[in-house]
Design a protein around this motif. Structure first.
Motif, short mmCIF file in Angstrom:
data_model
loop_
_atom_site.label_atom_id
_atom_site.label_comp_id
_atom_site.label_asym_id
_atom_site.label_seq_id
_atom_site.Cartn_x
_atom_site.Cartn_y
_atom_site.Cartn_z
N ILE A 195 7.90 16.78 109.71
CA ILE A 195 8.26 18.18 109.94
C ILE A 195 7.14 19.06 109.41
O ILE A 195 6.70 18.90 108.27
N THR A 196 6.67 19.97 110.25
CA THR A 196 5.59 20.88 109.86
C THR A 196 6.03 22.31 110.15
O THR A 196 6.55 22.59 111.23
N TRP A 197 5.85 23.19 109.17
CA TRP A 197 6.17 24.59 109.43
C TRP A 197 4.99 25.47 109.05
O TRP A 197 4.17 25.11 108.21
N GLY A 198 4.91 26.64 109.71
CA GLY A 198 3.72 27.45 109.58
C GLY A 198 3.93 28.79 108.91
O GLY A 198 4.88 28.99 108.14
N LYS A 199 3.06 29.72 109.23
CA LYS A 199 3.05 31.06 108.64
C LYS A 199 4.17 31.91 109.23
O LYS A 199 4.48 31.81 110.41
N VAL A 200 4.80 32.74 108.40
CA VAL A 200 5.82 33.68 108.87
C VAL A 200 5.09 34.90 109.44
O VAL A 200 4.26 35.51 108.77
N ASN A 201 5.40 35.25 110.70
CA ASN A 201 4.71 36.37 111.31
C ASN A 201 5.40 37.70 110.99
O ASN A 201 6.38 37.74 110.24
N SER A 202 4.91 38.79 111.57
CA SER A 202 5.42 40.13 111.25
C SER A 202 6.85 40.35 111.72
O SER A 202 7.52 41.27 111.27
N ASN A 203 7.33 39.49 112.63
CA ASN A 203 8.71 39.57 113.10
C ASN A 203 9.63 38.61 112.35
O ASN A 203 10.76 38.38 112.77
N TYR A 204 9.13 38.07 111.26
CA TYR A 204 9.88 37.09 110.45
C TYR A 204 10.24 35.84 111.26
O TYR A 204 11.28 35.23 111.05
N GLU A 205 9.36 35.47 112.17
CA GLU A 205 9.52 34.24 112.92
C GLU A 205 8.57 33.18 112.36
O GLU A 205 7.47 33.50 111.93
N MET A 206 9.03 31.95 112.37
CA MET A 206 8.25 30.86 111.83
C MET A 206 8.42 29.63 112.71
O MET A 206 9.54 29.26 113.05
N THR A 207 7.31 29.03 113.11
CA THR A 207 7.39 27.82 113.93
C THR A 207 7.67 26.61 113.06
O THR A 207 7.05 26.41 112.01
N VAL A 208 8.62 25.81 113.51
CA VAL A 208 8.92 24.52 112.88
C VAL A 208 8.71 23.44 113.93
O VAL A 208 9.31 23.48 115.00
#
Length: 211
Positions: A166-179
């Motif tokens: 499982i890899t997760w990334g940076k939280v963007n300005s819309n508070y979305e995060m890719t998992v």
């Protein structure tokens, strides 16, 4: 762990060059982000809790092949890479899942202390050969907080490796995060992946389930 009734011999994906599959999806993490900042908690550690809970809630993700038999672990620990603030020391840790603790804040402090102790050499880092790891009750969790990526492809040590990544990334300005999750199609299908993401979104939305 327990042996399960599963027909490995006739599984269509056993003889594929690789049974590994990847999926990526964006989650709304605004509630978890704000809660972590307001309470001086590590968003990284809280995200790890949400994702560990989600993975352990899907039995198919806890399955492995050991000595030619299909088995299912009761729960999975997390193997996670860590580094110091100067980004000069890189190690791996193994942590127990939040379900074994009665309070998410106690679990948060346990992980935080363990990270510090491993980086300072007080606790031993996790060190296990890659091909041996598939026989252990673990899954790999890795954060890439510098990149707001859409998808990721992970390295394959062996085509029939079962352990989820499982890899997760940076939280963007819309508070979305890719998992992103890498899994084995031997045990896991699209339905089980959808359950993982549904549990993950619930955990990031409803913090009561983690406390």
């Amino acid at each position: 762990m327990k042996e399960i009734d599963f027909d490995l011999e006739n599984n269509p994906f056993i003889n594929f060059l690789s049974s590994r599959c990847n999926m990526s999806a964006r989650l709304d993490v605004e509630d978890m982000w704000n809660y972590s900042k307001e309470n001086n908690l590590s968003f990284f550690i809280m995200s790890l809790a949400a994702l560990m809970n989600s993975l352990n809630n899907v039995p198919e993700m806890r399955r492995r092949i050991v000595d030619g038999k299909a088995i299912e672990f009761k729960s999975l620990d997390a193997i996670c890479p860590i580094m110091n603030k100067e980004q000069t020391v890189f190690k791996e840790i193994r942590v127990e899942p939040p379900q074994r603790f009665h309070n998410i804040l106690k679990w948060h402090d346990y992980v935080e202390d363990h990270i510090l102790n491993v980086l300072e050499g007080v606790d031993p880092a996790f060190e296990e050969p890659m091909l041996r790891r598939d026989e252990l009750n673990i899954a790999n969790f890795s954060c890439v907080p510098w990149i707001d990526f859409d998808s990721v492809t992970t390295a394959v040590a062996n085509g029939n490796t079962i352990q989820p990544l499982i890899t997760w990334g940076k939280v963007n300005s819309n508070y979305e995060m890719t998992v992103a999750i890498t899994f084995s199609h031997i045990f896991v299908n699209g339905l089980e992946v959808s359950k993982f993401y549904a549990y993950a979104q619930e955990n990031f939305d409803d913090l009561n389930g983690l406390r």
